[in-house]
Design a protein around this motif. Structure first.
Motif, short mmCIF file in Angstrom:
data_model
loop_
_atom_site.label_atom_id
_atom_site.label_comp_id
_atom_site.label_asym_id
_atom_site.label_seq_id
_atom_site.Cartn_x
_atom_site.Cartn_y
_atom_site.Cartn_z
N TYR A 198 1.30 -0.89 0.01
CA TYR A 198 -0.41 0.07 -0.11
C TYR A 198 0.92 1.49 0.38
O TYR A 198 1.94 0.94 -0.03
CB TYR A 198 -0.92 0.16 1.43
CG TYR A 198 -2.29 0.54 1.26
CD1 TYR A 198 -3.26 0.11 0.23
CD2 TYR A 198 -2.54 1.88 1.28
CE1 TYR A 198 -4.40 0.72 0.02
CE2 TYR A 198 -3.87 2.41 1.25
CZ TYR A 198 -4.97 2.50 0.92
OH TYR A 198 -6.24 2.34 0.16
N GLY A 202 5.78 1.94 3.42
CA GLY A 202 7.55 2.02 3.98
C GLY A 202 7.95 1.36 2.90
O GLY A 202 9.14 1.15 2.94
N ASP A 216 13.75 8.62 -2.58
CA ASP A 216 13.28 9.45 -1.72
C ASP A 216 11.77 9.02 -0.74
O ASP A 216 10.84 8.35 -1.37
CB ASP A 216 11.66 10.65 -2.35
CG ASP A 216 12.66 11.25 -2.90
OD1 ASP A 216 13.44 11.58 -2.74
OD2 ASP A 216 12.25 12.24 -4.55
N GLU A 218 8.82 9.67 2.21
CA GLU A 218 7.72 11.34 1.86
C GLU A 218 6.41 10.36 2.82
O GLU A 218 5.93 9.74 3.03
CB GLU A 218 7.19 11.49 1.24
CG GLU A 218 7.86 13.10 1.06
CD GLU A 218 7.97 13.88 -0.99
OE1 GLU A 218 7.01 14.77 -0.56
OE2 GLU A 218 7.65 13.11 -1.58
N ASP A 219 6.02 11.53 4.31
CA ASP A 219 4.52 11.43 4.70
C ASP A 219 4.02 11.74 4.22
O ASP A 219 2.79 12.35 4.40
CB ASP A 219 4.59 11.37 5.93
CG ASP A 219 3.52 10.52 6.81
OD1 ASP A 219 3.59 10.15 6.34
OD2 ASP A 219 3.21 11.87 8.03
N THR A 224 6.42 7.25 -4.79
CA THR A 224 7.36 7.04 -5.49
C THR A 224 6.78 6.50 -6.57
O THR A 224 5.67 6.11 -6.60
CB THR A 224 7.65 5.43 -4.65
OG1 THR A 224 8.83 6.10 -3.45
CG2 THR A 224 9.09 4.73 -5.87
N ASN A 310 5.46 -3.86 9.04
CA ASN A 310 6.33 -3.03 9.46
C ASN A 310 5.49 -1.68 9.89
O ASN A 310 4.79 -1.79 10.93
CB ASN A 310 6.60 -1.51 7.61
CG ASN A 310 7.75 -1.20 8.02
OD1 ASN A 310 8.54 -0.93 8.79
ND2 ASN A 310 7.47 0.18 7.30
N ALA A 348 12.13 1.95 9.77
CA ALA A 348 13.38 3.30 10.23
C ALA A 348 14.21 3.21 11.14
O ALA A 348 15.28 3.46 11.46
CB ALA A 348 12.03 3.80 10.59
N1 GTP Z 1 7.86 5.09 12.67
C1 GTP Z 1 8.07 4.85 11.44
N2 GTP Z 1 7.62 5.62 10.16
C2 GTP Z 1 8.16 4.67 8.98
C3 GTP Z 1 8.89 3.07 9.01
N3 GTP Z 1 9.24 2.87 7.63
C4 GTP Z 1 8.80 3.92 6.79
N4 GTP Z 1 8.11 4.99 7.93
C5 GTP Z 1 7.40 6.46 7.35
O1 GTP Z 1 6.25 6.46 6.86
C6 GTP Z 1 6.42 7.25 5.57
C7 GTP Z 1 6.16 6.84 4.14
O2 GTP Z 1 7.50 5.74 4.06
P1 GTP Z 1 7.65 5.66 2.79
O3 GTP Z 1 9.45 4.28 2.54
O4 GTP Z 1 7.98 6.74 1.73
O5 GTP Z 1 6.92 5.04 1.89
P2 GTP Z 1 6.43 4.15 0.04
O6 GTP Z 1 5.70 2.45 1.10
O7 GTP Z 1 7.17 4.13 -0.10
O8 GTP Z 1 5.58 5.36 -0.02
P3 GTP Z 1 5.17 5.35 -1.65
O9 GTP Z 1 6.58 5.46 -2.23
O10 GTP Z 1 4.20 6.74 -1.27
O11 GTP Z 1 4.06 4.10 -2.05
C8 GTP Z 1 7.61 7.63 6.45
O12 GTP Z 1 7.14 9.11 6.66
C9 GTP Z 1 8.59 7.27 6.84
O13 GTP Z 1 9.41 8.04 7.43
C10 GTP Z 1 9.41 2.89 10.53
O14 GTP Z 1 9.16 1.44 11.19
N5 GTP Z 1 8.46 3.28 11.26
#
Ligand code: GTP
Ligand code: MG
Length: 366
Positions: A198, A202, A216, A218-219, A224, A310, A348
């Motif tokens: 989704y 993360g 990149d 981002e929250d 991506t 995650n 993270a």
């Molecule tokens: N607390 C916490 N936040 C996390 C963790 N992993 C990711 N995040 C946060 O979740 C948000 C989304 O992380 P991304 O890695 O960009 O997520 P993604 O799945 O790549 O998202 P898209 O590319 O938008 O589909 C960011 O603000 C990260 O800092 C984790 O293990 N713990």
């Protein structure tokens, strides 16, 4: 102003509240402010206005209290519904699909990503052209004559068809190129692991943790859009490729999936999928079901998979606790389906990432 429609027996699927909550984040990601939301329970949306006449009255009245200049519907509107709504409300009306396309257009970085988004946008626009020239039609042309609007519409339509054709050709050549590259990769015997899940789960954070790259993060939804691949080594010394891709979302229109086919075909070739789940999200179960649905639409439901829960740092204080929990839950043992394993991590903090690498090694060897 956001508008959502729920059906009465929607307890198995997303609730209208959760879906609107997500639309709220999408709207913010697109750079707009939300001043209010309106919902209605309907078994069958009306072909004229999507929502009922009474709700239209409410929407108009709301404009006095909280002025808004755009209404965003949580479902795809037909061109006719959209036109009628704009006429009766006197403001811009867009739907979830247009909003997602708008975000995609802003995020696309690579040549291929831009081509795919533009194709999806043009395909979305084509049936909706009529509304754009309506005002001109009213100005010119009497009975029996072709108004300037109509003539313009024909020209526009032809131009868009031409553009769609060109985009499809270009994407096809990108596809062929990718397929060739994948074939070479396959011949070299390097296994491929793909991150799916989704949006905002993360994936990129884990990708960075694994590969020490800086994609990149981002929250925001859809950080991506273009797939990125890196070569990594397992503890065993074996090399593999890992790919980070576009996130999935509830009500992701099939037209967008189709436009992203060239990118999503990368998943076909993967030897193993890592399904990343933001287990701390209050709507995690529905997000998982949405991902499952899209995976089966892509015929990927039988790919070997590790489900990776995650963001556990939001529930647990240390990596030690995470390991204890993993042991208590017997997640080290493969008691689940032979094709499926579960891992707990905090991408993270880097917790559980080494264990995950071991699991990947087991899967790629077995
Ligand atoms: N607390 C916490 N936040 C996390 C963790 N992993 C990711 N995040 C946060 O979740 C948000 C989304 O992380 P991304 O890695 O960009 O997520 P993604 O799945 O790549 O998202 P898209 O590319 O938008 O589909 C960011 O603000 C990260 O800092 C984790 O293990 N713990
Ligand atoms: Mg990402």
């Amino acid at each position: 102003m956001l508008v959502g429609v729920g059906s009465k027996d929607s307890n198995r699927d997303w609730s209208v509240k959760d879906s609107l909550n997500e639309l709220f984040y999408l709207t913010k990601t697109a750079g707009a402010n939300v001043v209010g939301t309106l919902t209605q329970n309907l078994d069958m949306p009306s072909p004229t206005y999507y929502i009922g006449k009474g709700k239209i009255g409410e929407l108009i009245a709301l404009k006095e209290q909280t002025p808004y200049d755009t209404v965003i519907f949580d479902d795809e509107l037909s061109p006719r519904q959209q036109r009628n709504l704009e006429e009766v409300l006197g403001v811009k009306v867009i739907d979830r699909t247009a909003l997602i396309l708008h975000i995609f257009a802003r995020k696309a970085r690579t040549h291929e990503g831009k081509l795919q988004v533009e194709l999806a946008q043009h395909q979305y626009l084509l049936p909706r052209l009529v509304g754009q020239w309506r005002h001109l039609e009213r100005l010119g042309g009497g009975i029996g004559t072709r108004g300037p609007g109509e003539a313009q519409l024909e020209t526009d339509r032809r131009l868009i068809y031409k553009r769609i054709n060109l985009l499809q050709q270009k994407i096809e050549s990108v596809r062929k190129h990718r397929a060739l590259y994948r074939r070479r990769r396959k011949e070299s015997g390097t296994p491929v692991v793909a991150l799916v899940g989704y949006t905002n789960a993360g994936k990129s954070t884990l990708f960075n943790a694994l590969s020490k790259a800086s994609v990149d993060v981002e929250d925001k939804l859809f950080s991506t859009l273009d797939p990125v691949t890196r070569r990594l080594s397992l503890p065993t010394g074996q090399q593999f490729l890992i790919t980070d891709t576009v996130g999935f979302i509830h009500k992701l229109p099939l037209s967008i999936i189709a436009a992203f086919r060239a990118t999503l075909e990368e998943l076909d070739e993967a030897d193993l999928l890592l399904h990343i789940v933001d287990i701390m999200h209050k709507n995690a179960p529905h997000q998982c079901l949405t991902v499952e649905k899209i995976l089966s639409e892509l015929n990927l439901e039988n790919k070997p998979r590790i489900t990776v829960f995650n963001k556990l740092d939001l529930a647990i204080n240390s990596e030690g606790e995470l390991e204890a929990l993993t042991a208590i839950a017997h997640l080290e043992e493969e008691i689940l389906l032979p094709n499926e394993a579960i891992a707990l991590i905090s991408a993270a903090r880097g917790w559980g990432v080494d264990k995950l690498l071991n699991k990947i090694a087991c899967h790629l060897e077995g």
